[in-house]
Design an enzyme around this catalytic site. Structure first.
Site, PDB file in Angstrom:
ATOM      1  N   GLU A  40       0.872  -1.170   0.000  1.00  0.00           N
ATOM      2  CA  GLU A  40       0.000   0.000   0.000  1.00  0.00           C
ATOM      3  C   GLU A  40       0.915   1.228   0.000  1.00  0.00           C
ATOM      4  O   GLU A  40       1.827   1.310   0.815  1.00  0.00           O
ATOM      5  CB  GLU A  40      -0.883  -0.003   1.256  1.00  0.00           C
ATOM      6  CG  GLU A  40      -1.844   1.147   1.213  1.00  0.00           C
ATOM      7  CD  GLU A  40      -2.800   1.201   2.396  1.00  0.00           C
ATOM      8  OE1 GLU A  40      -2.769   0.319   3.266  1.00  0.00           O
ATOM      9  OE2 GLU A  40      -3.574   2.171   2.423  1.00  0.00           O
ATOM     10  N   ARG A 274       5.721 -13.202   9.472  1.00  0.00           N
ATOM     11  CA  ARG A 274       6.443 -11.932   9.424  1.00  0.00           C
ATOM     12  C   ARG A 274       7.781 -12.085  10.110  1.00  0.00           C
ATOM     13  O   ARG A 274       7.931 -12.904  11.008  1.00  0.00           O
ATOM     14  CB  ARG A 274       5.693 -10.871  10.237  1.00  0.00           C
ATOM     15  CG  ARG A 274       4.600 -10.230   9.493  1.00  0.00           C
ATOM     16  CD  ARG A 274       3.969  -9.123  10.314  1.00  0.00           C
ATOM     17  NE  ARG A 274       2.897  -8.602   9.515  1.00  0.00           N
ATOM     18  CZ  ARG A 274       2.926  -7.420   8.888  1.00  0.00           C
ATOM     19  NH1 ARG A 274       3.924  -6.606   9.043  1.00  0.00           N
ATOM     20  NH2 ARG A 274       1.940  -7.053   8.126  1.00  0.00           N
ATOM     21  N   LYS A 284       4.829   0.906   9.555  1.00  0.00           N
ATOM     22  CA  LYS A 284       4.802   2.206   8.889  1.00  0.00           C
ATOM     23  C   LYS A 284       4.269   3.279   9.830  1.00  0.00           C
ATOM     24  O   LYS A 284       4.770   4.396   9.843  1.00  0.00           O
ATOM     25  CB  LYS A 284       3.981   2.111   7.608  1.00  0.00           C
ATOM     26  CG  LYS A 284       4.795   1.470   6.486  1.00  0.00           C
ATOM     27  CD  LYS A 284       4.050   1.444   5.186  1.00  0.00           C
ATOM     28  CE  LYS A 284       3.210   0.213   5.083  1.00  0.00           C
ATOM     29  NZ  LYS A 284       2.717  -0.065   3.742  1.00  0.00           N
TER      30      LYS A 284
HETATM   31  P1  ATP Z   1       3.143  -2.051   7.974  1.00  0.00           P
HETATM   32  O1  ATP Z   1       2.716  -2.846   9.163  1.00  0.00           O
HETATM   33  O2  ATP Z   1       4.518  -1.555   8.056  1.00  0.00           O
HETATM   34  O3  ATP Z   1       2.165  -0.976   7.606  1.00  0.00           O
HETATM   35  P2  ATP Z   1       1.935  -3.599   5.969  1.00  0.00           P
HETATM   36  O4  ATP Z   1       1.899  -5.069   6.013  1.00  0.00           O
HETATM   37  O5  ATP Z   1       0.693  -2.902   6.319  1.00  0.00           O
HETATM   38  O6  ATP Z   1       3.164  -3.077   6.797  1.00  0.00           O
HETATM   39  P3  ATP Z   1       1.837  -3.422   3.116  1.00  0.00           P
HETATM   40  O7  ATP Z   1       2.169  -2.277   2.256  1.00  0.00           O
HETATM   41  O8  ATP Z   1       0.433  -3.864   3.190  1.00  0.00           O
HETATM   42  O9  ATP Z   1       2.373  -3.055   4.578  1.00  0.00           O
HETATM   43  O10 ATP Z   1       2.815  -4.643   2.839  1.00  0.00           O
HETATM   44  C1  ATP Z   1       3.111  -5.180   1.586  1.00  0.00           C
HETATM   45  C2  ATP Z   1       3.504  -6.606   1.786  1.00  0.00           C
HETATM   46  O11 ATP Z   1       4.656  -6.706   2.649  1.00  0.00           O
HETATM   47  C3  ATP Z   1       2.407  -7.401   2.429  1.00  0.00           C
HETATM   48  O12 ATP Z   1       2.220  -8.580   1.675  1.00  0.00           O
HETATM   49  C4  ATP Z   1       2.909  -7.667   3.822  1.00  0.00           C
HETATM   50  O13 ATP Z   1       2.409  -8.868   4.313  1.00  0.00           O
HETATM   51  C5  ATP Z   1       4.429  -7.691   3.634  1.00  0.00           C
HETATM   52  N1  ATP Z   1       5.111  -7.349   4.891  1.00  0.00           N
HETATM   53  C6  ATP Z   1       5.052  -6.201   5.585  1.00  0.00           C
HETATM   54  N2  ATP Z   1       5.784  -6.272   6.716  1.00  0.00           N
HETATM   55  C7  ATP Z   1       6.337  -7.504   6.745  1.00  0.00           C
HETATM   56  C8  ATP Z   1       7.201  -8.208   7.659  1.00  0.00           C
HETATM   57  N3  ATP Z   1       7.630  -7.634   8.785  1.00  0.00           N
HETATM   58  N4  ATP Z   1       7.599  -9.459   7.344  1.00  0.00           N
HETATM   59  C9  ATP Z   1       7.158 -10.023   6.210  1.00  0.00           C
HETATM   60  N5  ATP Z   1       6.342  -9.449   5.320  1.00  0.00           N
HETATM   61  C10 ATP Z   1       5.921  -8.203   5.574  1.00  0.00           C
HETATM   62 MG    MG Z   2      -1.039  -3.219   5.163  1.00  0.00          MG
END
Ligand code: ATP
Ligand code: MG
Length: 569
Positions: A40, A274, A284
């Site tokens: 996102e 994760r 984020k």
């Molecule tokens: P944040 O918690 O930082 O906002 P998010 O998961 O909401 O991260 P997205 O932009 O939705 O951020 O993430 C894109 C992809 O990266 C998703 O498929 C998510 O599962 C993966 N991702 C994000 N953080 C991790 C992590 N710590 N380990 C593995 N995969 C991750």
């Molecule tokens: Mg997300």
């Protein structure tokens, strides 16, 4: 998909997702793998995202498949072009090439049509419960939910209301579109989830064309399906959403050639764990807080584990990909020790960084018996083990700088460096003995008067005496002044951010600036992207933002060894 051409890459790890994909290709379910990385655009990418990037792009690369970069951009309030562009740049920096660059927002028309299809099938309805009531009706883990009074609204009426939602006739929150599934499902996600909500917000791509926006669960599976994605890889918190993912795809009609290329079979969601790195933040929301509250110097502060921060710190794409290969893919969330990341960059730089001399805390040394006005050029190798990296000449002269830490006024016996009356070897140069210590009025040591042994070049002494200590140095004759920023971990606690009170958790020594560092002049001839090992000190790179030839600024990427290992014991 082209290979990245990065050096020092470790082979991709085998894992359960790869086995699943291989089996499904073997048994003919799919012809090849097609994955996507779906960020996102609401912030900068961090190391956790790198894990997902390496998994999705890496799987496609290894199995001769394809991978899309898709922006999951359905929350207009939080998203921006700036974030989108930084994410694109980070994926490219890691050396991956996407098959298609996609945006969920490009599917808004199609998504709307699919919502209408569900309404027409009696599988979605417009509801006017407010958020509080919605929670109440939803029930709990142990209690079934209740049907909303609007659940049996006639199809025709739902269609009209949904159309009016789209036309902007209602206030935000007044109506939502919900799937009609099962309010008593043991899986709470299946209790008539919201598919669309009203939001009067400008979208960074769609502008103000829409005032209703689809929810993640509705958007994601459809985006996957219309792009022909075979394996939709996501983190464990989406496990309960898988049932909804499958339900939506089972109940809509994906036509051939809809947006992308329809796959042979519907995509399958697979979850993985994760990974979070100790002593760092990978959320984020919390990263935004650190930046906005001024704890760090922007998104690319070299102490952050954002990909931009790591890049500015001197991490290479290969080191990050190797780190991801090292931590692997499992069905469990994990916490990774900082040394795993640091060793990944050490491994890369040990092989690739040019060796140079740099003195962070200069202490002047005058060789009283070295002829005034004379200098020598000493030829040294740029890498002890890699002849192909060439040689350079360093200047030896009467006035030199050594590091303050290599001198002690009253050293213990085991201090094999310099002290009054002691002898030490200058690496690649001569042996010197400290004859006199000059101090200023405050009593600080400001200069050493030493004598050198002209018979001690090339690591030998005429009388065969052994000299234990070898220290680094630069010639005062042609040394370059530089600012060197020594970074360390940003936090003192392994799991920062739990309390939202960062101030308590910050490491006060995460940045130490050496304003008067002295470096050998060859460094100015280097490319801005070059990396260096300052011998005995650590690995360094130019600071991409602040460095100039007039005022060199370098960042310490990582120490030579793990300096925290003993402290933590
Ligand atoms: P944040 O918690 O930082 O906002 P998010 O998961 O909401 O991260 P997205 O932009 O939705 O951020 O993430 C894109 C992809 O990266 C998703 O498929 C998510 O599962 C993966 N991702 C994000 N953080 C991790 C992590 N710590 N380990 C593995 N995969 C991750
Ligand atoms: Mg997300």
């Amino acid at each position: 998909m082209s290979k990245s051409g990065l050096k020092n890459l470790k082979p991709a790890p085998k894992h359960f997702i790869r086995s699943i994909a291989e089996n499904e290709i073997k048994n003919g379910k799919h012809d090849s793998v097609y994955t996507r990385f779906p960020p996102e655009p609401n912030g900068y990418l961090h190391l956790g995202h790198a894990k997902s990037i390496c998994l999705n792009f890496g799987l496609a690369e290894d199995m001769s498949g394809r991978c899309n970069l898709r922006f999951d951009d359905t929350n207009p309030e939080k998203e921006s072009t700036e974030y989108m562009e930084s994410i694109r740049a980070s994926v490219e920096w890691l050396g991956y090439e996407w098959d298609h660059l996609c945006y969920a927002s490009d599917y808004f028309d199609e998504l709307y049509d699919f919502a209408v299809e569900l309404i027409n099938k009696g599988l979605a309805y417009v509801d006017d419960l407010d958020a509080e009531q919605m929670r109440e009706y939803r029930g709990t883990l142990t209690e079934a939910g209740r049907n909303s009074p609007s659940r049996e609204r006639a199809i025709k009426e739902n269609l009209a209301l949904f159309e009016r939602m789209r036309a902007g006739e209602f206030a935000a929150g007044q109506y939502v579109l919900r799937a009609k599934i099962d309010m008593s499902s043991p899986n709470i996600v299946m209790r008539d989830p919201i598919l669309y909500r009203i939001r009067f917000a400008e979208h960074y791509r769609a502008g103000d064309k829409w005032c209703i926006y689809p929810m993640y669960d509705f958007t994601h599976c459809i985006s996957d399906a219309v792009e022909g994605i075979t394996h939709s890889l996501c983190t464990l918190e989406f496990q309960d959403n898988r049932e909804l993912y499958d339900w939506i795809l089972a109940n809509i009609t994906i036509k051939e050639n809809h947006v992308g290329e329809r796959g042979k079979a519907l995509p399958r969601q697979i979850e993985f764990g994760r990974s979070n790195l100790e002593y760092s933040i990978a959320s984020k929301r919390k990263l935004i807080q650190l930046v906005n509250e001024g704890f760090v110097d922007g998104w690319d502060d070299p102490r952050l584990t954002t990909l931009d921060g790591l890049k500015r710190r001197g991490y290479t794409p290969a080191s990050i990909r190797n780190f991801c290969a090292e931590i692997g893919i499992t069905k469990k969330d994990s916490t990774i020790e900082m040394t795993v990341l640091e060793n990944a960059i050490r491994h890369d730089l040990e092989a690739s960084a040019k060796r140079v001399f740099g003195v962070l805390k200069p202490l002047k040394v005058v060789l009283t018996n070295y002829p005034e006005g004379e200098t020598e050029q000493i030829e040294v190798r740029n890498h002890p083990k890699d002849e192909s990296m060439g040689v350079r000449a360093i200047t030896f002269s009467r006035e030199l700088y050594i590091d303050h830490d290599d001198f002690m006024l009253d050293p213990p016996a085991k201090f094999f460096r310099l002290g009054p009356g002691r002898e030490v070897r200058l690496r690649y140069g001569y042996a010197i003995t400290c004859d006199e210590v000059i101090r200023n009025e405050a009593g600080d040591v400001v200069e050493l008067r030493c004598s050198y042994d002209p018979e001690s070049a090339k690591g030998k002494t005429a009388d065969g005496r052994k000299i234990k200590g070898i220290i680094h140095w630069v010639s005062a004759e042609d040394a370059v002044n530089a600012e060197v920023r020594q970074y360390d971990r940003l936090f003192n606690v392994p799991n920062p951010g739990a309390s939202d009170d960062f101030a308590q958790e910050l490491n006060p020594d995460s940045l130490v600036i050496f304003e008067n560092a002295k470096l050998e002049p060859s460094i100015l001839a280097a490319d801005i992207h070059d990396r260096f090992q300052f011998e005995r000190v650590g690995y360094f790179c130019f600071d991409a933002k602040d460095h100039s030839e007039r005022k060199p600024v370098l960042n310490r990427t990582v120490s030579l060894r793990d300096t925290w290992a003993n402290i933590n014991k």
